[in-house]
Design a protein around this motif. Structure first.
Motif, mmCIF file in Angstrom:
data_model
loop_
_atom_site.group_PDB
_atom_site.id
_atom_site.type_symbol
_atom_site.label_atom_id
_atom_site.label_comp_id
_atom_site.label_asym_id
_atom_site.label_seq_id
_atom_site.Cartn_x
_atom_site.Cartn_y
_atom_site.Cartn_z
ATOM 1 N N LYS A 153 0.903 -1.154 0.019
ATOM 2 C CA LYS A 153 -0.134 0.051 0.016
ATOM 3 C C LYS A 153 0.783 1.191 0.015
ATOM 4 O O LYS A 153 0.693 2.438 -0.967
ATOM 5 C CB LYS A 153 -0.800 0.174 1.068
ATOM 6 C CG LYS A 153 -1.893 1.124 1.170
ATOM 7 C CD LYS A 153 -3.031 1.166 2.266
ATOM 8 C CE LYS A 153 -4.104 2.113 2.126
ATOM 9 N NZ LYS A 153 -5.204 2.128 3.241
ATOM 10 N N TYR A 154 1.802 1.419 1.003
ATOM 11 C CA TYR A 154 2.564 2.691 1.043
ATOM 12 C C TYR A 154 3.807 2.482 1.866
ATOM 13 O O TYR A 154 3.785 1.446 2.466
ATOM 14 C CB TYR A 154 1.668 3.759 1.585
ATOM 15 C CG TYR A 154 1.139 3.438 2.981
ATOM 16 C CD1 TYR A 154 1.818 4.337 4.090
ATOM 17 C CD2 TYR A 154 0.130 2.901 3.352
ATOM 18 C CE1 TYR A 154 1.446 4.112 5.444
ATOM 19 C CE2 TYR A 154 -0.156 2.643 4.679
ATOM 20 C CZ TYR A 154 0.508 3.260 5.665
ATOM 21 O OH TYR A 154 0.124 3.259 6.967
ATOM 22 N N ALA A 155 4.656 3.461 1.937
ATOM 23 C CA ALA A 155 5.675 3.601 2.783
ATOM 24 C C ALA A 155 5.913 4.845 3.716
ATOM 25 O O ALA A 155 5.601 5.960 2.834
ATOM 26 C CB ALA A 155 7.018 3.297 1.760
ATOM 27 N N ARG A 156 6.288 4.716 4.756
ATOM 28 C CA ARG A 156 6.958 5.850 5.537
ATOM 29 C C ARG A 156 8.279 5.982 5.528
ATOM 30 O O ARG A 156 8.834 5.285 5.801
ATOM 31 C CB ARG A 156 6.222 5.753 6.884
ATOM 32 C CG ARG A 156 4.746 5.745 7.038
ATOM 33 C CD ARG A 156 4.029 6.039 8.610
ATOM 34 N NE ARG A 156 2.662 6.156 8.501
ATOM 35 C CZ ARG A 156 2.015 6.132 9.614
ATOM 36 N NH1 ARG A 156 2.462 5.690 10.707
ATOM 37 N NH2 ARG A 156 0.522 6.162 9.462
ATOM 38 N N ARG A 157 8.796 7.163 5.490
ATOM 39 C CA ARG A 157 10.333 7.373 5.368
ATOM 40 C C ARG A 157 10.739 8.590 6.152
ATOM 41 O O ARG A 157 9.859 9.689 6.153
ATOM 42 C CB ARG A 157 10.348 7.790 3.712
ATOM 43 C CG ARG A 157 10.178 6.450 2.923
ATOM 44 C CD ARG A 157 10.105 6.839 1.520
ATOM 45 N NE ARG A 157 9.449 5.826 0.658
ATOM 46 C CZ ARG A 157 8.856 6.004 -0.202
ATOM 47 N NH1 ARG A 157 8.448 7.192 -0.768
ATOM 48 N NH2 ARG A 157 8.012 4.994 -0.791
ATOM 49 N N ASP A 158 11.720 8.259 6.719
ATOM 50 C CA ASP A 158 12.367 9.421 7.471
ATOM 51 C C ASP A 158 14.003 9.444 6.780
ATOM 52 O O ASP A 158 14.626 8.702 6.461
ATOM 53 C CB ASP A 158 12.758 8.934 8.978
ATOM 54 C CG ASP A 158 11.412 8.997 9.750
ATOM 55 O OD1 ASP A 158 10.717 9.961 9.695
ATOM 56 O OD2 ASP A 158 11.324 7.855 10.226
ATOM 57 N N TYR A 159 14.423 10.605 6.608
ATOM 58 C CA TYR A 159 15.424 11.085 5.920
ATOM 59 C C TYR A 159 16.578 11.712 6.925
ATOM 60 O O TYR A 159 16.207 12.456 7.742
ATOM 61 C CB TYR A 159 15.409 12.014 4.816
ATOM 62 C CG TYR A 159 14.445 11.447 3.723
ATOM 63 C CD1 TYR A 159 14.826 10.349 2.946
ATOM 64 C CD2 TYR A 159 13.094 12.192 3.820
ATOM 65 C CE1 TYR A 159 13.780 10.255 1.882
ATOM 66 C CE2 TYR A 159 12.235 11.711 2.826
ATOM 67 C CZ TYR A 159 12.549 10.467 1.853
ATOM 68 O OH TYR A 159 11.707 9.980 1.143
ATOM 69 N N GLN A 160 17.800 11.279 6.900
ATOM 70 C CA GLN A 160 18.843 12.017 7.538
ATOM 71 C C GLN A 160 19.991 12.204 6.664
ATOM 72 O O GLN A 160 20.708 11.105 6.024
ATOM 73 C CB GLN A 160 19.266 11.023 8.658
ATOM 74 C CG GLN A 160 18.145 10.748 9.662
ATOM 75 C CD GLN A 160 18.596 9.784 10.793
ATOM 76 O OE1 GLN A 160 19.765 9.418 11.054
ATOM 77 N NE2 GLN A 160 17.515 8.981 11.470
ATOM 78 N N SER A 161 20.795 13.431 6.860
ATOM 79 C CA SER A 161 22.111 13.720 6.148
ATOM 80 C C SER A 161 23.020 13.018 7.106
ATOM 81 O O SER A 161 23.026 13.356 8.323
ATOM 82 C CB SER A 161 22.089 15.178 5.834
ATOM 83 O OG SER A 161 21.092 15.424 5.067
ATOM 84 N N ILE A 162 23.995 12.366 6.533
ATOM 85 C CA ILE A 162 24.987 11.746 7.319
ATOM 86 C C ILE A 162 26.301 11.531 6.685
ATOM 87 O O ILE A 162 26.402 11.993 5.454
ATOM 88 C CB ILE A 162 24.765 10.155 7.762
ATOM 89 C CG1 ILE A 162 24.726 9.426 6.646
ATOM 90 C CG2 ILE A 162 23.285 10.244 8.435
ATOM 91 C CD1 ILE A 162 24.769 7.729 6.657
#
Length: 216
Positions: A153-162
């Motif tokens: 159905k869908y995806a939940r995403r979190d982004y981090q600059s590393i």
């Protein structure tokens, strides 16, 4: 992603989309909003929706979030494939008892032979007891929807600059003595029944952050 609409191309109007897909206005608006959240399109007040720059769309697609097979130059190399016991976080995420088996794999994604992404993923074993290394070398989403006949159905995403670790740089053929910036994308992927079927962490050097790239 297939290139039908080039960067900064105006999309059809809501009414045109409603007529073409025989869909309700709410459905069309929800889909447009999801595409905007993904960073694939953006809106201009009083004008409508437009596609993002092609470089941004390519970066989003290659981050392994939809696994759209739009390029035959993308290949996967499996570095690890094993069954581990679910810790507290994974047991809550997958709604399974503590210490139940979970599939873990690490793979490198290449584009035209050049390392592009490093991915670590977890899936509940009870959902995918027949998953093989060969399946992981292909598309997990294809395995889930075609082989297992489950609907994503869908995806939940979190982004981090590393900054990449020494191990990550070594795996992706970067010099050990130089810092390398990367985007870390944590995806929680859901089936249409509301159950989480995968948690993945993707490291992509020099990737664009969709929250920065999105135009509002």
């Amino acid at each position: 992603m297939d290139g039908v609409y080039k960067g900064d191309s105006k999309l059809p109007t809501e009414q045109e989309l409603i007529s073409y897909y025989a869909a309700s206005r709410n459905t069309v608006r929800n889909v447009l909003k999801e595409l905007e959240i993904e960073g694939l399109i953006y809106s201009r007040q009083g004008s409508g929706y437009y596609t993002q720059d092609e470089q941004i769309v390519s970066s989003i697609a290659l981050r392994g979030l939809s696994e759209t097979p739009y390029s035959q130059t993308i290949t996967n190399k499996v570095l690890k494939f094993e069954k581990v016991h679910a810790d507290h976080e994974l047991s809550q995420l997958f709604d399974i008892p503590l210490n139940n088996r979970v599939i873990y794999f690490r793979r490198l994604r290449y584009k035209s032979g050049v390392p592009l992404q490093l991915e670590d993923s977890y899936l509940p074993f009870f959902l995918f007891p027949t998953l093989t290394k060969a399946d992981i070398e292909g598309s997990i989403f294809h395995y889930v929807e075609v082989t297992k006949k489950l609907r994503i159905k869908y995806a939940r995403r979190d982004y981090q600059s590393i900054l990449m670790s020494e191990e990550e740089k070594q795996l992706m053929d970067f010099p050990a003595d130089k810092p390398v910036a990367a985007m870390k994308t944590i995806s929680t992927n859901y089936l249409d029944i509301g159950r989480v079927f995968e948690r993945s962490v993707v490291i992509e050097p020099n990737a664009m952050h969709t929250d920065v790239a999105r135009r509002h």
